[in-house]
Scaffold this motif. Sequence first.
Motif, PDB file in Angstrom:
ATOM      1  N   LEU A   4     -35.547  -8.331 -29.945  1.00 18.32           N
ATOM      2  CA  LEU A   4     -36.534  -9.291 -30.422  1.00 18.32           C
ATOM      3  C   LEU A   4     -37.134  -9.957 -29.202  1.00 18.32           C
ATOM      4  CD1 LEU A   4     -37.927 -10.821 -32.725  1.00 18.32           C
ATOM      5  CD2 LEU A   4     -35.978 -12.417 -32.704  1.00 18.32           C
ATOM      6  N   LEU A   5     -38.470  -9.850 -29.062  1.00 14.68           N
ATOM      7  CA  LEU A   5     -39.160 -10.398 -27.903  1.00 14.68           C
ATOM      8  C   LEU A   5     -40.210 -11.407 -28.333  1.00 14.68           C
ATOM      9  CD1 LEU A   5     -39.814  -7.065 -25.948  1.00 14.68           C
ATOM     10  CD2 LEU A   5     -37.950  -8.704 -25.590  1.00 14.68           C
ATOM     11  N   ALA A   6     -40.361 -12.455 -27.533  1.00 12.38           N
ATOM     12  CA  ALA A   6     -41.465 -13.399 -27.696  1.00 12.38           C
ATOM     13  C   ALA A   6     -42.503 -13.040 -26.642  1.00 12.38           C
ATOM     14  CB  ALA A   6     -40.969 -14.831 -27.500  1.00 12.38           C
ATOM     15  N   LEU A   7     -43.747 -12.812 -27.077  1.00 16.64           N
ATOM     16  CA  LEU A   7     -44.821 -12.406 -26.185  1.00 16.64           C
ATOM     17  C   LEU A   7     -45.867 -13.504 -26.097  1.00 16.64           C
ATOM     18  CD1 LEU A   7     -45.353  -8.765 -27.511  1.00 16.64           C
ATOM     19  CD2 LEU A   7     -43.835  -9.520 -25.668  1.00 16.64           C
ATOM     20  N   TRP A   8     -46.509 -13.590 -24.918  1.00 10.18           N
ATOM     21  CA  TRP A   8     -47.593 -14.556 -24.716  1.00 10.18           C
ATOM     22  C   TRP A   8     -48.445 -14.078 -23.546  1.00 10.18           C
ATOM     23  CZ3 TRP A   8     -47.182 -18.935 -20.929  1.00 10.18           C
ATOM     24  CH2 TRP A   8     -46.201 -18.720 -19.979  1.00 10.18           C
ATOM     25  N   GLY A  12     -44.472 -12.818 -18.748  1.00  9.22           N
ATOM     26  CA  GLY A  12     -43.779 -11.670 -19.306  1.00  9.22           C
ATOM     27  C   GLY A  12     -43.053 -11.985 -20.597  1.00  9.22           C
ATOM     28  N   PRO A  13     -42.550 -10.962 -21.256  1.00  8.41           N
ATOM     29  CA  PRO A  13     -41.799 -11.143 -22.498  1.00  8.41           C
ATOM     30  C   PRO A  13     -40.491 -11.902 -22.263  1.00  8.41           C
ATOM     31  CG  PRO A  13     -42.366  -8.826 -22.150  1.00  8.41           C
ATOM     32  CD  PRO A  13     -42.685  -9.548 -20.893  1.00  8.41           C
ATOM     33  N   HIS A  14     -40.066 -12.628 -23.283  1.00 16.46           N
ATOM     34  CA  HIS A  14     -38.767 -13.309 -23.270  1.00 16.46           C
ATOM     35  C   HIS A  14     -37.909 -12.720 -24.386  1.00 16.46           C
ATOM     36  CE1 HIS A  14     -40.944 -16.133 -20.790  1.00 16.46           C
ATOM     37  NE2 HIS A  14     -39.793 -16.674 -20.462  1.00 16.46           N
ATOM     38  N   ARG A  15     -36.640 -12.460 -24.066  1.00 17.48           N
ATOM     39  CA  ARG A  15     -35.698 -11.947 -25.066  1.00 17.48           C
ATOM     40  C   ARG A  15     -35.189 -13.103 -25.923  1.00 17.48           C
ATOM     41  NH1 ARG A  15     -33.700  -9.885 -20.386  1.00 17.48           N
ATOM     42  NH2 ARG A  15     -31.906 -11.267 -20.520  1.00 17.48           N
ATOM     43  N   LEU A  16     -35.065 -12.835 -27.216  1.00 20.96           N
ATOM     44  CA  LEU A  16     -34.510 -13.808 -28.150  1.00 20.96           C
ATOM     45  C   LEU A  16     -33.294 -13.197 -28.834  1.00 20.96           C
ATOM     46  CD1 LEU A  16     -37.740 -15.045 -29.963  1.00 20.96           C
ATOM     47  CD2 LEU A  16     -36.631 -16.062 -27.973  1.00 20.96           C
ATOM     48  N   ASP A  17     -32.301 -14.022 -29.084  1.00 21.63           N
ATOM     49  CA  ASP A  17     -31.164 -13.592 -29.884  1.00 21.63           C
ATOM     50  C   ASP A  17     -31.647 -13.485 -31.330  1.00 21.63           C
ATOM     51  OD1 ASP A  17     -28.910 -14.199 -31.832  1.00 21.63           O
ATOM     52  OD2 ASP A  17     -27.791 -13.869 -29.966  1.00 21.63           O
ATOM     53  N   PRO A  18     -31.534 -12.323 -31.965  1.00 21.81           N
ATOM     54  CA  PRO A  18     -32.070 -12.163 -33.321  1.00 21.81           C
ATOM     55  C   PRO A  18     -31.363 -13.006 -34.374  1.00 21.81           C
ATOM     56  CG  PRO A  18     -31.065 -10.114 -32.547  1.00 21.81           C
ATOM     57  CD  PRO A  18     -30.985 -11.083 -31.430  1.00 21.81           C
ATOM     58  N   GLU A  19     -30.153 -13.464 -34.116  1.00 25.51           N
ATOM     59  CA  GLU A  19     -29.426 -14.292 -35.082  1.00 25.51           C
ATOM     60  C   GLU A  19     -29.756 -15.777 -34.927  1.00 25.51           C
ATOM     61  OE1 GLU A  19     -27.428 -13.082 -37.541  1.00 25.51           O
ATOM     62  OE2 GLU A  19     -28.024 -11.082 -36.858  1.00 25.51           O
ATOM     63  N   THR A  20     -29.786 -16.256 -33.679  1.00 30.03           N
ATOM     64  CA  THR A  20     -29.961 -17.703 -33.430  1.00 30.03           C
ATOM     65  C   THR A  20     -31.359 -18.066 -32.963  1.00 30.03           C
ATOM     66  OG1 THR A  20     -29.318 -17.560 -31.100  1.00 30.03           O
ATOM     67  CG2 THR A  20     -27.542 -17.836 -32.736  1.00 30.03           C
ATOM     68  N   LEU A  21     -32.146 -17.068 -32.549  1.00 33.11           N
ATOM     69  CA  LEU A  21     -33.471 -17.234 -31.939  1.00 33.11           C
ATOM     70  C   LEU A  21     -33.405 -17.961 -30.595  1.00 33.11           C
ATOM     71  CD1 LEU A  21     -35.725 -17.983 -35.029  1.00 33.11           C
ATOM     72  CD2 LEU A  21     -35.182 -15.786 -33.952  1.00 33.11           C
ATOM     73  N   GLU A  22     -32.209 -18.034 -30.015  1.00 34.99           N
ATOM     74  CA  GLU A  22     -32.055 -18.614 -28.688  1.00 34.99           C
ATOM     75  C   GLU A  22     -32.716 -17.697 -27.656  1.00 34.99           C
ATOM     76  OE1 GLU A  22     -28.507 -19.609 -25.472  1.00 34.99           O
ATOM     77  OE2 GLU A  22     -27.981 -19.000 -27.500  1.00 34.99           O
ATOM     78  N   THR A  23     -33.433 -18.308 -26.710  1.00 36.21           N
ATOM     79  CA  THR A  23     -34.015 -17.539 -25.612  1.00 36.21           C
ATOM     80  C   THR A  23     -32.903 -17.133 -24.667  1.00 36.21           C
ATOM     81  OG1 THR A  23     -36.085 -18.772 -25.780  1.00 36.21           O
ATOM     82  CG2 THR A  23     -35.707 -17.574 -23.736  1.00 36.21           C
ATOM     83  N   THR A  24     -32.807 -15.821 -24.398  1.00 38.67           N
ATOM     84  CA  THR A  24     -31.720 -15.330 -23.551  1.00 38.67           C
ATOM     85  C   THR A  24     -32.203 -14.849 -22.192  1.00 38.67           C
ATOM     86  OG1 THR A  24     -31.848 -13.123 -24.532  1.00 38.67           O
ATOM     87  CG2 THR A  24     -30.317 -14.696 -25.551  1.00 38.67           C
ATOM     88  N   GLY A  25     -33.482 -14.952 -21.907  1.00 42.17           N
ATOM     89  CA  GLY A  25     -34.013 -14.565 -20.606  1.00 42.17           C
ATOM     90  C   GLY A  25     -35.305 -13.795 -20.723  1.00 42.17           C
ATOM     91  N   THR A  26     -35.809 -13.388 -19.580  1.00 42.87           N
ATOM     92  CA  THR A  26     -37.028 -12.582 -19.572  1.00 42.87           C
ATOM     93  C   THR A  26     -36.663 -11.108 -19.699  1.00 42.87           C
ATOM     94  OG1 THR A  26     -37.013 -12.491 -17.163  1.00 42.87           O
ATOM     95  CG2 THR A  26     -38.308 -14.255 -18.177  1.00 42.87           C
TER      96      THR A  26
END
Length: 122
Positions: A4-8, A12-26
Amino acid sequence: GDRLLALWEGGGPHRLDPETLETTGTCSLDGVLPEGQEFAAHYRHYEDRLVNFGVSALGGRDLRIRVWEFAEGSFEVLDSSEYTVPGKAFAFVHDFAVTENYYVFYLNPITLDLKTFGLEYL
C-alpha cells in the motif's frame, strides 16, 4: 503488488501499513526511482501496463519529465523515457493522459517572480 503506497506530486511514494495505515517509510519501487525522484499520484492503467510519471527541475530553467511503464501488479519496468521541456522549470504537473502513441501533459501557464516570492512569502 501487495504493498500500500501513498503517492503525491511533491516527492516519492511512501509505504503504509495496510492494517494500521501507519507510514513505514519511503519506497523506491524496488530500486526503480532514484533518490528524491517525484512520482505522481495519478497513474494510469493502459492495456496491460501501469503508467506513471515524475517531474523535476533541471538547472533552475528546464523541466524534466520521466515516464515509466510497469507490468501490472509489479514494479518490473517494461519501458521508460525522459523528456526535457525548456524554460518551464516552475510547473505544477498534476495529471496526464496516455494514448497508443503519446503521453499528454498539460503545463499550466505559470510565472513566478522569485524576488517578490522571496521577500513577501519566505
